[in-house]
Write a protein that holds these residues in place. Structure first.
Motif, short mmCIF file in Angstrom:
data_model
loop_
_atom_site.label_atom_id
_atom_site.label_comp_id
_atom_site.label_asym_id
_atom_site.label_seq_id
_atom_site.Cartn_x
_atom_site.Cartn_y
_atom_site.Cartn_z
N UNK A 87 0.83 -1.20 0.00
CA UNK A 87 0.00 0.00 0.00
C UNK A 87 0.87 1.26 0.00
N UNK A 88 1.95 1.22 0.77
CA UNK A 88 2.83 2.39 0.84
C UNK A 88 3.51 2.63 -0.51
N UNK A 89 3.91 1.56 -1.18
CA UNK A 89 4.52 1.69 -2.51
C UNK A 89 3.53 2.30 -3.49
N UNK A 90 2.28 1.80 -3.47
CA UNK A 90 1.24 2.34 -4.36
C UNK A 90 0.99 3.81 -4.05
N UNK A 91 0.92 4.14 -2.77
CA UNK A 91 0.70 5.53 -2.36
C UNK A 91 1.81 6.44 -2.87
N UNK A 92 3.04 6.00 -2.71
CA UNK A 92 4.17 6.82 -3.12
C UNK A 92 4.22 7.02 -4.63
N UNK A 93 3.85 6.01 -5.39
CA UNK A 93 3.90 6.12 -6.85
C UNK A 93 2.65 6.77 -7.44
N UNK A 94 1.56 6.80 -6.66
CA UNK A 94 0.30 7.31 -7.20
C UNK A 94 -0.13 8.65 -6.63
N UNK A 141 3.31 7.02 8.17
CA UNK A 141 2.41 7.94 8.88
C UNK A 141 1.80 8.96 7.92
N UNK A 142 2.60 9.41 6.94
CA UNK A 142 2.07 10.34 5.93
C UNK A 142 0.94 9.68 5.14
N UNK A 143 1.13 8.41 4.77
CA UNK A 143 0.10 7.68 4.05
C UNK A 143 -1.15 7.54 4.92
N UNK A 144 -0.96 7.21 6.18
CA UNK A 144 -2.09 7.06 7.10
C UNK A 144 -2.89 8.36 7.18
N UNK A 182 -10.16 6.31 5.95
CA UNK A 182 -9.68 4.94 6.17
C UNK A 182 -8.26 5.02 6.71
N UNK A 183 -7.98 4.27 7.75
CA UNK A 183 -6.64 4.26 8.32
C UNK A 183 -5.76 3.26 7.59
#
Length: 376
Positions: A91-98, A358-361, A370-371
């Protein structure tokens, strides 16, 4: 009276120098001409410019792709749910790339999830912005002729050959595989700008390398009839990765003729997938599969083989990251959520991952209520 002689007059030193200069200039001209033809034939930038001027768009897209295996442990000894850290990292990888501004890519992100990954995780990854493709896992016993020939075989590693299934994504022109435990810290879209290798054109550097490997006796040849294919069926191909520097290295690290398979750029291909699945049957050929698919890929794309790998800049895969590397890296690679020191990561490197998490959260709470810690 001048006596005749059957021998011509010797060449003067000045003439000899002129001949040498002329010869060197001719060789240099031929090398530069070859390089220009090679660049024209293989440069992604030039080909994109030509397509743009001609009003043509790429026939197939580029994309990032990662893999998520079904978790083998879902509850602790008290039957309480446990965090699936590979899912969290995905999820963190997807968040960072998206989504994250400094690392957001213009290319889509694919998550190849194995059958058995919970439906709610698949749906959440789609909400996060990923394209999710569910595939059947490839177990070692389904790929290798004799698992007793393998050096290591445990529950999680036995499914790592599933990574080869990304070579079946023929609807994409070029993919960059990224391990889920990689954390992007800078934009890396330029990773796709690697040469497409054809059978007809090799750079002068690669030609010299082929000659060197031949003279050293290190080149091995394959019988392509074993794949029921011809050599030309494998071209054009792309395979580029980052040299694995080892746990202790300088900054920048010295080049090693062995790559880390946590990040690599490639062209999905029926021929190459068939070849990999054939070679995978015989782990004794690739270090007894000591590092599973990484050992196989290093054998299949060995610099001494038919399809040598291209080195990517070391900054694309910060494996065994040191504090001195952080100023240069585009990605940090490691299971940084683990307890500090358990894998040799220093606090500065580990804190990067936790800060990003934490930034993604915060982002998902703000936009989707959504947490990132949500567990079912």
């Amino acid at each position: 009276m001048i006596s005749s002689t059957p021998f011509p007059n010797p060449i003067s030193t000045r003439q000899a120098k002129r001949y040498c200069v002329f010869l060197l200039a001719s060789v240099l001209f031929l090398v530069l001409t070859w390089e220009c033809l090679y660049v024209y034939k293989n440069s992604p930038d030039i080909q994109r410019s030509i397509n743009s001027l001609a009003g043509r768009s790429p026939a197939k897209p580029f994309a990032f792709v990662t893999m998520l295996l079904a978790s083998s442990v879902t509850a602790d000894e008290n039957n309480q749910p446990v965090q699936d850290w590979y899912y969290n990292a995905t999820r963190l990888l997807v968040y960072r790339l998206s989504h994250y501004p400094e690392t957001k890519s213009k290319f889509p992100v694919i998550v190849m999830a194995t059958r058995g990954v919970e439906d709610w995780k698949v749906e959440q990854l789609k909400v996060d912005g990923a394209i999710v493709k569910v595939v059947d896992p490839l177990y070692a016993q389904d790929v290798v002729d004799n698992v007793n020939d393998m050096a290591v075989l445990d529950t999680r590693w036995s499914r790592m050959f599933t990574k080869l299934r990304i070579f079946e994504m023929y609807e994409y022109e070029r993919l960059c595989f990224v391990d889920s435990d990689i954390l992007p810290i800078r934009n890396m879209d330029e990773v796709f700008d690697v040469r497409e290798q054809t059978s007809a054109y090799l750079s002068s550097f690669e030609l010299l390398n082929k000659l060197r490997r031949f003279l050293d006796g290190k080149r091995f040849r394959e019988d392509f009839s074993a794949y029921d294919l011809r050599r030309k069926d494998f071209y054009p191909y792309v395979f580029a990765a980052v040299s694995d520097p080892g746990s202790w290295h300088d900054t920048p690290p010295q080049f090693q003729d062995y790559f880390n398979a946590g990040l690599f750029v490639f062209h999905p291909s029926t021929a190459h997938y068939k070849r990999l699945m054939t070679l995978a049957r015989f782990p004794k050929m690739y270090d007894k599969a000591n590092m599973m698919e990484q050992s196989l890929l290093n054998f299949a794309y060995s610099s001494a083989g038919e399809f040598p790998w291209q080195p990517l800049d070391w900054t694309y895969n910060g494996v065994w990251t040191r504090k001195s590397d952080l100023a240069y890296l585009k990605n940090v690679h490691g299971k940084l959520w683990q307890e500090e020191g358990s894998m040799g990561y220093d606090p500065d490197t580990s804190s990067l991952w936790w800060r990003a998490f934490r930034e993604m959260d915060h982002f998902y709470k703000e936009h989707y209520s959504i947490s990132a810690w949500q567990a079912h």
